[in-house]
Write a protein that holds these residues in place. Structure first.
Motif, short mmCIF file in Angstrom:
data_model
loop_
_atom_site.label_atom_id
_atom_site.label_comp_id
_atom_site.label_asym_id
_atom_site.label_seq_id
_atom_site.Cartn_x
_atom_site.Cartn_y
_atom_site.Cartn_z
N ILE A 77 0.86 -1.18 0.00
CA ILE A 77 0.00 0.00 0.00
C ILE A 77 0.89 1.22 0.00
N VAL A 112 -3.44 6.94 -3.45
CA VAL A 112 -4.65 6.28 -2.97
C VAL A 112 -5.63 6.15 -4.12
N THR A 113 -6.17 4.97 -4.28
CA THR A 113 -7.22 4.73 -5.28
C THR A 113 -8.38 4.04 -4.60
N GLU A 157 -9.14 -3.86 -5.47
CA GLU A 157 -7.90 -4.45 -4.97
C GLU A 157 -7.30 -3.60 -3.85
N HIS A 158 -7.32 -2.29 -4.02
CA HIS A 158 -6.77 -1.40 -2.99
C HIS A 158 -7.60 -1.49 -1.70
N LYS A 162 -6.70 -4.58 0.18
CA LYS A 162 -5.42 -4.43 0.88
C LYS A 162 -5.60 -3.63 2.17
#
Length: 338
Positions: free
Chosen positions: A160, A165-166, A170-171, A174
């Motif tokens: 990360i 930042v998105t 997937e983010h 995480k």
């Protein structure tokens, strides 16, 4: 001297009484007082006396572990109930945003700030031994716990990068795994700290606080304020930087914020400054007019309600990239399975 004695006799006759106190000497006291002689007792006798259980001793031990049984039946409802309700409401209103903010300092989801604000106070109601002790979230403890959580479960472990930042799936997955791991770390730290404090309380180690000097306490408080202020600069300005832990972490955090000052989110900065000005101004008003106000102005709750309405109405997250707390789960937060 004879004139003074005559005046004293006249005064005693006029008032029809006279105080005559005998003079006691050390020899007189030793002769007439019956001093209790201590009889020599064996070690086994002392142990038997300490282990002896009587109704009075059992009642005293029960009151020492559950003081609520002693003070609750004597609680003056008519005198204290209204004032305690107002105080509790004011404290609860202030604790709502404060708990969310301290959870971010501890590097856990914001809902844990609400847990930490409720359960300690609820338990202290039954085990309280002082009405002056403040129980709840604390900035320095949150920073210390957060430092350990970040060191054991850093962002790099989950790939990360906070600067990029998105909102992709997937983010978010995480982030969820990272938060779950940090919650496990914080739970372990909290359990061990509670066991240590319990042992210190059993062995009556509270006397150590007597030897803490005032300069030490003042220096500790000032350093804690500096740490909290610098740790909140990135959130106040909306700058995306990594969070540091370990020695000189506060210096690294300050350098990271200053080196990325050009990426400041103006909307986030304006909202933060407005909230700070409103809170400080209302605090000054409450202190100055506390005798005229029936209850303190709950500006903390007002700020939370207005900010929530403005954020939802103007869609600040999508339109101006202002970070929001997000969804607060109801009930107990469940740690995802690994």
């Amino acid at each position: 001297m004879e004139l003074a004695s005559g005046e004293d006799e006249c005064l005693c006759q006029r008032q029809k009484y006279c105080v005559d106190r005998p003079i006691y000497t050390q020899e007189y006291l030793q002769e007439h007082l019956h001093l209790k002689k201590k009889e020599p007792t064996s070690f086994l006798h002392k142990v038997a006396q300490s282990c002896r259980c009587t109704a009075k001793k059992a009642k005293s031990q029960l009151y020492s572990f559950l003081p609520i049984l002693k003070w609750l039946p004597r609680y003056p409802v008519k005198e204290f109930l209204i004032g305690d309700l107002i105080s509790g409401l004011s404290t609860g209103v202030m604790q709502l945003p404060q708990g969310l903010a301290y959870a971010l300092l501890a590097a856990v989801p914001p809902v844990f700030g609400l847990y930490s604000s409720f359960y300690p106070v609820f338990l202290y109601t039954f085990f309280a031994s002082s009405r002056h002790v403040s129980i709840g979230t604390f900035a320095v403890i949150s920073l210390m716990v957060g430092g350990v959580a970040i060191r054991i479960a850093p962002d790099a472990m989950f790939n990360i990068v906070e600067a990029n930042v998105t909102n992709s799936t997937e983010h978010l997955q995480k982030i969820e795994k990272r938060d779950a791991e940090r919650v496990r770390v914080v739970v372990a730290i909290t359990l061990l700290s509670g066991l240590i404090q319990l042992c210190l309380g059993i062995f009556r180690f509270g006397f150590v606080a007597i030897y803490l000097t005032e300069p030490l306490v003042r220096g500790f408080t000032t350093a804690a304020a500096v740490h909290v202020f610098i740790s909140q600069l990135k959130y106040l300005s909306g700058i995306k930087t990594n969070r540091y832990s370990g020695p000189l972490a506060v210096i690294y955090s300050l350098i990271a914020v200053l080196s990325n000052i050009s990426t400041t989110n103006i909307a986030t900065l304006i909202i933060g400054i407005i909230c700070v000005v409103l809170l400080l101004g209302t605090k000054e008003i409450n202190d100055r007019f506390k005798k005229k106000l029936p209850v303190p102005i709950p500006m903390e709750l007002i700020v939370v309600i207005i900010s929530t309405g403005v954020s939802a109405g103007l869609n600040l997250q999508e339109s101006y990239e202002v970070n929001v707390v997000g969804r607060i789960p109801t009930g107990i937060w469940k740690i995802p399975a690994q």
